[in-house]
Design an enzyme around this catalytic site. Structure first.
Site, PDB file in Angstrom:
ATOM      1  CD  GLU A 358      -3.134   0.939   2.105  1.00 49.39           C
ATOM      2  OE1 GLU A 358      -4.312   0.229   1.684  1.00 49.39           O
ATOM      3  OE2 GLU A 358      -3.049   1.034   3.318  1.00 49.39           O
ATOM      4  CG  HIS A 389       6.734 -29.994   4.202  1.00 52.47           C
ATOM      5  ND1 HIS A 389       7.201 -31.051   3.883  1.00 52.47           N
ATOM      6  CD2 HIS A 389       7.378 -29.501   5.121  1.00 52.47           C
ATOM      7  CE1 HIS A 389       8.244 -31.348   4.702  1.00 52.47           C
ATOM      8  NE2 HIS A 389       8.347 -30.608   5.493  1.00 52.47           N
ATOM      9  CE  LYS A 515     -12.139   3.331   0.774  1.00 56.08           C
ATOM     10  NZ  LYS A 515     -11.473   3.954   1.984  1.00 56.08           N
TER      11      LYS A 515
END
Length: 554
Positions: A358, A389, A515
């Site tokens: 950000e 793994h 937004k």
């Protein structure tokens, strides 16, 4: 708005050109050769900051590379910009704000005047209020509406109001000493809140609503649902006993039903992703107490002072930031793996994702001109040994260059015996830490594998090319202070890279449009009548399908 002078193009400077030519000379050199030619680099290419021992010798750099990178930093006026940040100059130019997360951890007797106010006094006024509140909570003096003491705090926030507290709470869980646990809600997906509250008792639950403006859509949606959960069980008058706020908007906090005496503020010079050591950390202080929280802040300050005063040549955040830039801009790497060999740091990589991506995920420079090189490292990772793994295969034998940061501790907080009963599971964990950095760097050649009797047709599959770079960060134990040191180490790396790229690392305009558009689309997907066509056929078809599957006219 602060005026912004046109910035020089760092990629057009002699310092950048010198690095480009240097890369042409050494870019393909193997770490094996670096260590053969400079056998002391494993001891000398290290730096100690506070409790952190940092080994950067397994990077594809020479002492000349580091000298040229420091020259680049000076060309970009890194020292001048650093001093401006610490002095409270408005270096967040697009929002005309100071950048003062470092003031959050200054000692009480320090003074820093910014815009006519001593911000250190303001910071400690809030810290004192937080301490007084959490003392009451932890002692049982503060009770819920029924008189029961609080046993769970639920932090409702998003972004920096969530990622930091979640990470720190998990990392410092051993320092919980008052019978209070914390939970965290961020996602507007109702499953998040429902699952969090499923086994809680309203009478013993306190909510911390963390929103600077007290208008963040996701946070207020969840807070309203949480208030309904409380009032359905305990009545409307219970809200004041079961909610506090971290905000600066007294009117909206009061309208919600929270007593503004129980509102803890912070300032516009603190960005969300830099705010865990502000009132945003209230949930953490409630669990670990004010003294441990003060130790946490002191850790930040140790690295702040080092970053502020150490020469660039021995300045840990500067060197690590420059090495990250070397890989991003000259070696073609796009991401950095963060691999803590500590399960308590399981959320550290996610926290750093926001901090770094950000901050430096920008394509426009601070003066409004487009960038001329790649910016913003992509951070990701998981704790060891789980990652071994899962994705280490790509790190070892894949085609992509992924520098890695290994973080480990000499002394465990938790330990158990190994399977045969005589060893330490922590020693087993750390043997993997050291082995992975060694194998990534030096690998194993076809000749070495064939000499072990491996069938010829299998040899190519087992070759480990090595030359995969890493930083090793080793501390004695994961304490509040050490965690603060680790966070600050990365904060100042972000700053270093941002200055050289010429970007504003402290705004985040890229999150705003989505937004705004979500607010515009909400009535479209919920209306009873047929929705208006969307401007693109993909979104239009998706909205109509969603509405149809929700039983609405499409």
């Amino acid at each position: 708005m602060t005026s912004v002078h046109t910035l020089p193009d760092i990629t057009a400077t002699p310092a950048w050109d010198a690095l480009r030519k240097h890369h042409d000379r050494i870019g393909d050199t193997h770490l094996r050769q670096f260590f053969e030619e400079d056998p002391d680099r494993g001891r000398e290419l290290t730096v100690t900051v506070g409790d952190l021992y940092i080994d950067y010798s397994k990077h594809r750099v020479t002492r000349e590379t580091l000298r040229l990178l420091v020259d680049l930093a000076r060309t970009a006026k890194l020292e001048e910009r650093r001093d401006q940040m610490f002095a409270g100059v408005h270096i967040n130019t697009s929002e005309d704000r100071a950048v003062l997360h470092t003031a959050l951890r200054l000692p009480r007797d320090a003074e820093l005047i910014v815009d006519g106010r001593n911000v250190v006094a303001d910071v400690h006024e809030v810290l004192d209020a937080m301490g007084e509140f959490t003392d009451r909570l932890r002692s049982g003096e503060w009770t819920g509406a029924t008189g029961k003491r609080i046993s769970t705090v639920v932090n409702i926030g998003i972004g920096g109001s969530d990622l930091g507290p979640v990470m720190v709470y998990q990392a410092l869980r051993h320092y919980a000493d008052a019978g209070i646990s914390a939970r965290f809600v961020s996602n507007v997906d109702p499953a998040d809140l429902i699952a969090t509250l499923a086994d809680l008792d309203p009478a013993t639950t306190l909510f911390i609503v963390a929103s600077k403006t007290f208008s963040t859509l996701e946070t207020l949606t969840n807070a309203t649902a949480a208030r309904r959960w409380i009032t359905d069980a305990l009545g409307d008058a219970a809200v004041a006993h079961h909610f506090v706020a971290v905000s600066t908007n007294k009117r909206l906090v009061d309208d919600f039903g929270i007593n503004t005496d129980n509102m803890f503020g912070f300032w516009d010079w603190v960005g969300g992703r830099y705010s865990v050591d502000s009132a945003i950390g209230l949930s953490v202080m409630a669990v670990i107490g004010r003294e441990a929280f003060a130790d946490f802040l002191s850790g930040f300050h140790i690295v702040d002072r080092h970053f502020q005063t150490a020469p660039l040549e021995s300045n840990a955040p500067v060197l690590l930031g420059l090495i990250g830039l070397w890989y991003s801009n000259f070696m073609g790497a796009q991401s950095r793996a963060v691999l803590p060999y500590s399960n308590d740091l399981a959320r550290f990589a996610a926290y750093l994702q926001q901090l770094t991506m950000e901050s430096n995920g920008k394509s426009t420079r601070a003066d409004g001109s487009p960038v001329t090189t790649d910016t913003g490292e992509i951070f990701w990772g998981e704790p060891g040994t789980n990652g071994q793994h899962a994705f280490y295969q790509l790190l070892h034998q894949g085609t992509r260059l992924v520098p890695a940061d290994f973080i480990g501790f000499s002394q465990p907080i938790d330990d158990l015996p190994t399977a045969e009963g005589s060893g330490s599971m922590h020693d087993l964990l750390m043997s993997n830490f050291f082995a992975q950095t060694q194998v990534l760097a030096f690998g194993k050649t076809a000749e070495e594998i064939a000499a072990e009797g491996t069938p010829a047709d299998i040899v190519p599959h087992k070759v480990m090319p090595g030359n995969r770079p890493s930083t090793s960060i080793l501390a004695n134990r994961l304490t509040p202070s050490v965690l603060g040191q680790l966070i600050a180490l990365y904060e100042h790396q972000v700053f270093t890279e941002g200055v050289i790229w010429g970007i504003d690392s402290f705004d985040q305009w890229g999150v705003e449009l989505g937004k705004t558009q979500a607010k515009a689309l909400l009535p479209v997907i919920t209306a009873n009548n047929s929705p208006a066509p969307q401007s693109d056929s993909s979104t239009d078809a998706l909205v109509r399908r969603y509405r149809s599957e929700r039983g609405r006219t499409s």
